[in-house]
Design a protein around this motif. Sequence first.
Motif, mmCIF file in Angstrom:
data_model
loop_
_atom_site.group_PDB
_atom_site.id
_atom_site.type_symbol
_atom_site.label_atom_id
_atom_site.label_comp_id
_atom_site.label_asym_id
_atom_site.label_seq_id
_atom_site.Cartn_x
_atom_site.Cartn_y
_atom_site.Cartn_z
ATOM 1 N N ILE A 232 0.805 -1.224 0.000
ATOM 2 C CA ILE A 232 0.000 0.000 0.000
ATOM 3 C C ILE A 232 0.836 1.270 0.000
ATOM 4 O O ILE A 232 0.321 2.359 -0.280
ATOM 5 C CB ILE A 232 -0.949 0.024 1.219
ATOM 6 C CG1 ILE A 232 -0.164 -0.146 2.526
ATOM 7 C CG2 ILE A 232 -2.024 -1.031 1.074
ATOM 8 C CD1 ILE A 232 -1.014 -0.033 3.772
ATOM 9 N N ASP A 233 2.126 1.142 0.315
ATOM 10 C CA ASP A 233 2.990 2.316 0.365
ATOM 11 C C ASP A 233 3.769 2.535 -0.922
ATOM 12 O O ASP A 233 4.649 3.396 -0.980
ATOM 13 C CB ASP A 233 3.967 2.212 1.547
ATOM 14 C CG ASP A 233 4.635 0.848 1.647
ATOM 15 O OD1 ASP A 233 4.136 -0.113 1.020
ATOM 16 O OD2 ASP A 233 5.650 0.726 2.354
ATOM 17 N N MET A 234 3.415 1.799 -1.973
ATOM 18 C CA MET A 234 4.097 1.962 -3.250
ATOM 19 C C MET A 234 3.323 2.919 -4.162
ATOM 20 O O MET A 234 2.110 3.085 -4.018
ATOM 21 C CB MET A 234 4.273 0.605 -3.937
ATOM 22 C CG MET A 234 5.266 -0.307 -3.241
ATOM 23 S SD MET A 234 5.574 -1.830 -4.177
ATOM 24 C CE MET A 234 6.355 -1.176 -5.665
ATOM 25 N N PRO A 235 4.027 3.559 -5.112
ATOM 26 C CA PRO A 235 3.331 4.441 -6.054
ATOM 27 C C PRO A 235 2.232 3.690 -6.807
ATOM 28 O O PRO A 235 2.352 2.498 -7.072
ATOM 29 C CB PRO A 235 4.453 4.886 -7.010
ATOM 30 C CG PRO A 235 5.705 4.710 -6.225
ATOM 31 C CD PRO A 235 5.479 3.536 -5.330
ATOM 32 N N ASP A 236 1.166 4.375 -7.152
ATOM 33 C CA ASP A 236 0.008 3.852 -7.890
ATOM 34 C C ASP A 236 -0.913 2.988 -7.029
ATOM 35 O O ASP A 236 -1.975 2.575 -7.504
ATOM 36 C CB ASP A 236 0.426 3.039 -9.127
ATOM 37 C CG ASP A 236 1.139 3.886 -10.168
ATOM 38 O OD1 ASP A 236 0.906 5.113 -10.182
ATOM 39 O OD2 ASP A 236 1.919 3.326 -10.957
ATOM 40 N N ALA A 237 -0.500 2.686 -5.805
ATOM 41 C CA ALA A 237 -1.373 1.860 -4.966
ATOM 42 C C ALA A 237 -2.668 2.591 -4.624
ATOM 43 O O ALA A 237 -3.746 1.989 -4.594
ATOM 44 C CB ALA A 237 -0.646 1.438 -3.694
ATOM 45 N N ASP A 238 -2.589 3.902 -4.382
ATOM 46 C CA ASP A 238 -3.763 4.653 -3.934
ATOM 47 C C ASP A 238 -4.939 4.515 -4.887
ATOM 48 O O ASP A 238 -6.064 4.237 -4.476
ATOM 49 C CB ASP A 238 -3.419 6.134 -3.773
ATOM 50 C CG ASP A 238 -2.650 6.410 -2.494
ATOM 51 O OD1 ASP A 238 -2.473 5.465 -1.698
ATOM 52 O OD2 ASP A 238 -2.226 7.555 -2.296
ATOM 53 N N LYS A 239 -4.696 4.736 -6.163
ATOM 54 C CA LYS A 239 -5.807 4.702 -7.121
ATOM 55 C C LYS A 239 -6.384 3.291 -7.253
ATOM 56 O O LYS A 239 -7.592 3.123 -7.425
ATOM 57 C CB LYS A 239 -5.366 5.232 -8.482
ATOM 58 C CG LYS A 239 -4.324 4.391 -9.194
ATOM 59 C CD LYS A 239 -3.968 4.988 -10.556
ATOM 60 C CE LYS A 239 -2.964 4.113 -11.301
ATOM 61 N NZ LYS A 239 -2.618 4.682 -12.630
ATOM 62 N N ASN A 240 -5.534 2.282 -7.167
ATOM 63 C CA ASN A 240 -6.013 0.899 -7.247
ATOM 64 C C ASN A 240 -6.837 0.535 -6.021
ATOM 65 O O ASN A 240 -7.868 -0.135 -6.131
ATOM 66 C CB ASN A 240 -4.839 -0.065 -7.392
ATOM 67 C CG ASN A 240 -4.141 0.067 -8.728
ATOM 68 O OD1 ASN A 240 -4.772 0.364 -9.739
ATOM 69 N ND2 ASN A 240 -2.828 -0.149 -8.745
ATOM 70 N N ILE A 241 -6.381 0.971 -4.858
ATOM 71 C CA ILE A 241 -7.127 0.709 -3.623
ATOM 72 C C ILE A 241 -8.501 1.353 -3.695
ATOM 73 O O ILE A 241 -9.527 0.726 -3.376
ATOM 74 C CB ILE A 241 -6.346 1.233 -2.407
ATOM 75 C CG1 ILE A 241 -5.090 0.389 -2.173
ATOM 76 C CG2 ILE A 241 -7.224 1.223 -1.154
ATOM 77 C CD1 ILE A 241 -4.116 1.001 -1.181
ATOM 78 N N ALA A 242 -8.560 2.611 -4.132
ATOM 79 C CA ALA A 242 -9.840 3.315 -4.225
ATOM 80 C C ALA A 242 -10.786 2.608 -5.173
ATOM 81 O O ALA A 242 -11.990 2.465 -4.892
ATOM 82 C CB ALA A 242 -9.605 4.754 -4.668
ATOM 83 N N ALA A 243 -10.276 2.135 -6.307
ATOM 84 C CA ALA A 243 -11.120 1.452 -7.291
ATOM 85 C C ALA A 243 -11.651 0.129 -6.746
ATOM 86 O O ALA A 243 -12.823 -0.222 -6.947
ATOM 87 C CB ALA A 243 -10.336 1.223 -8.580
ATOM 88 N N ILE A 244 -10.802 -0.600 -6.049
ATOM 89 C CA ILE A 244 -11.227 -1.887 -5.486
ATOM 90 C C ILE A 244 -12.274 -1.685 -4.401
ATOM 91 O O ILE A 244 -13.285 -2.394 -4.344
ATOM 92 C CB ILE A 244 -10.005 -2.661 -4.961
ATOM 93 C CG1 ILE A 244 -9.156 -3.155 -6.142
ATOM 94 C CG2 ILE A 244 -10.432 -3.837 -4.079
ATOM 95 C CD1 ILE A 244 -7.835 -3.763 -5.739
ATOM 96 N N LEU A 245 -12.062 -0.708 -3.536
ATOM 97 C CA LEU A 245 -13.038 -0.451 -2.477
ATOM 98 C C LEU A 245 -14.379 -0.005 -3.052
ATOM 99 O O LEU A 245 -15.440 -0.376 -2.531
ATOM 100 C CB LEU A 245 -12.499 0.595 -1.503
ATOM 101 C CG LEU A 245 -11.291 0.164 -0.658
ATOM 102 C CD1 LEU A 245 -10.835 1.304 0.243
ATOM 103 C CD2 LEU A 245 -11.631 -1.069 0.179
ATOM 104 N N ARG A 246 -14.358 0.763 -4.134
ATOM 105 C CA ARG A 246 -15.623 1.152 -4.781
ATOM 106 C C ARG A 246 -16.341 -0.070 -5.343
ATOM 107 O O ARG A 246 -17.560 -0.194 -5.213
ATOM 108 C CB ARG A 246 -15.358 2.142 -5.913
ATOM 109 C CG ARG A 246 -15.104 3.572 -5.470
ATOM 110 C CD ARG A 246 -15.236 4.536 -6.626
ATOM 111 N NE ARG A 246 -14.330 4.225 -7.720
ATOM 112 C CZ ARG A 246 -13.086 4.699 -7.821
ATOM 113 N NH1 ARG A 246 -12.608 5.508 -6.880
ATOM 114 N NH2 ARG A 246 -12.323 4.375 -8.854
ATOM 115 N N ARG A 247 -15.593 -0.974 -5.944
ATOM 116 C CA ARG A 247 -16.200 -2.149 -6.565
ATOM 117 C C ARG A 247 -16.900 -3.036 -5.540
ATOM 118 O O ARG A 247 -17.967 -3.588 -5.803
ATOM 119 C CB ARG A 247 -15.125 -2.952 -7.307
ATOM 120 C CG ARG A 247 -15.645 -4.262 -7.903
ATOM 121 C CD ARG A 247 -14.549 -5.010 -8.643
ATOM 122 N NE ARG A 247 -15.022 -6.305 -9.123
ATOM 123 C CZ ARG A 247 -15.703 -6.489 -10.240
ATOM 124 N NH1 ARG A 247 -15.998 -5.450 -11.008
ATOM 125 N NH2 ARG A 247 -16.094 -7.691 -10.605
#
Length: 429
Positions: A232-247
Amino acid sequence: MASSFVIACVGKPSAGKSSFLNAVTDASAKVGNFPFTTIEPNQGVAYYAIDCPCATYGLSAQCKPRHGFCKNGRRHVPVRLLDVAGLVPGASEGRGLGNQFLDDLRQADALIHVVDASGTTDDQGRETRGYDPVNDIQWLRSEIEQWVAGNVERKWGGTVRRHVATRSSAVDTLHAQLAGYGTRREVVQRALDGVAGAVDAQLEQWDAAALRRFIGEFLDVRFPTIVALNKIDMPDADKNIAAILRRYRRPAAAPVSGRPMLRDGVSEGNIVLTSALAECFLRKMAAQKYIAYATGDDDFQTQGEAGGEGLRPMDDKVRRRVENIRDLVLFRYGSTGVQDVVGRAVEALGYVAVFPVKSLVNFGAPGGAFRDCVLVRPGTTVREFARKLHSQAIDEGYAGAETVGGIQLAEDDVIVAGKNNIIKYSVSA
């Protein structure tokens, strides 16, 4: 006695599964005994943390668990973790170590799926950029579903004919087909209840779509899955996390009570954000006395900070790394998440912690209060637990049971946390 359930840890290559396993099982090498007589090479011991009754009764100093450990009123109960290898798309067709992977799942009661949230590894674990990690969640479920459905569908015609000829109940017929997956009868009943109204009550009327609908519900019940969104502390993780949580977020119109609505076998409540590498590094630094830290903490202490007395000084490189972890993981997410994953897996099963004691006056103190803690399946009765504890000495000589306050327990009383899960058994002479 040991709790008998197993949590299987799965994940594609390079998702961080090895780091996760190191992060959650490292303590087993340092803390006393664990209650499993044989640990296979691909198994380890993790710990489920709960509030221990020793704190309630002022006995924290006398609490001496036979297995695991207790620290400041938090009991760490050993659970078995299975490292499942060979997870790649096509496992149900034997790709990779697919057959071994699927056979290993038969032993599991719950799954932890370690997913690379950074999107820097593709479905084979090869380095890339921009990969959508939701694909990993979807194809894991698809592989398991194809495996079970393929096996059941091949025998379905004969199963229905025998069902009609023997006039067996739908539960008994389906249980016979699914018993090879380590399935109890009540699991099949819950799955049938879950599709009631959506498929015909008569098995002989089921078409392929009805059978698939049932198998999907069966998998939701049989293999509750916790997704550990790792890195979760790597670049690009934020947008992927947000998309998964929305799904996987519960729809606003969905009822709040009852079992969570699942998609791909996953709900938002069973997704945990983790940084396994951060946890491993913090543990290493703590072991070397550079920081004061314990798994699950929301911060650590260094030399010169309050609580950092007696710690060693760090060079600039190490200090920068631990400060990055503090900023990008601990302050942002509250912890590294690894301890939460194990907790969610046990809680998804609904297991209850039971404390058998020889005395309801001192609970075993001063020699050792609350020595034993056993996790049991939901719905376990007082007499069933007696049988699990000791089939001869306690079950065969059973003369009664009581809980705190001298309250007598009936044999068929279901054990409930916080109500009657501290139990003293009496046996006949």
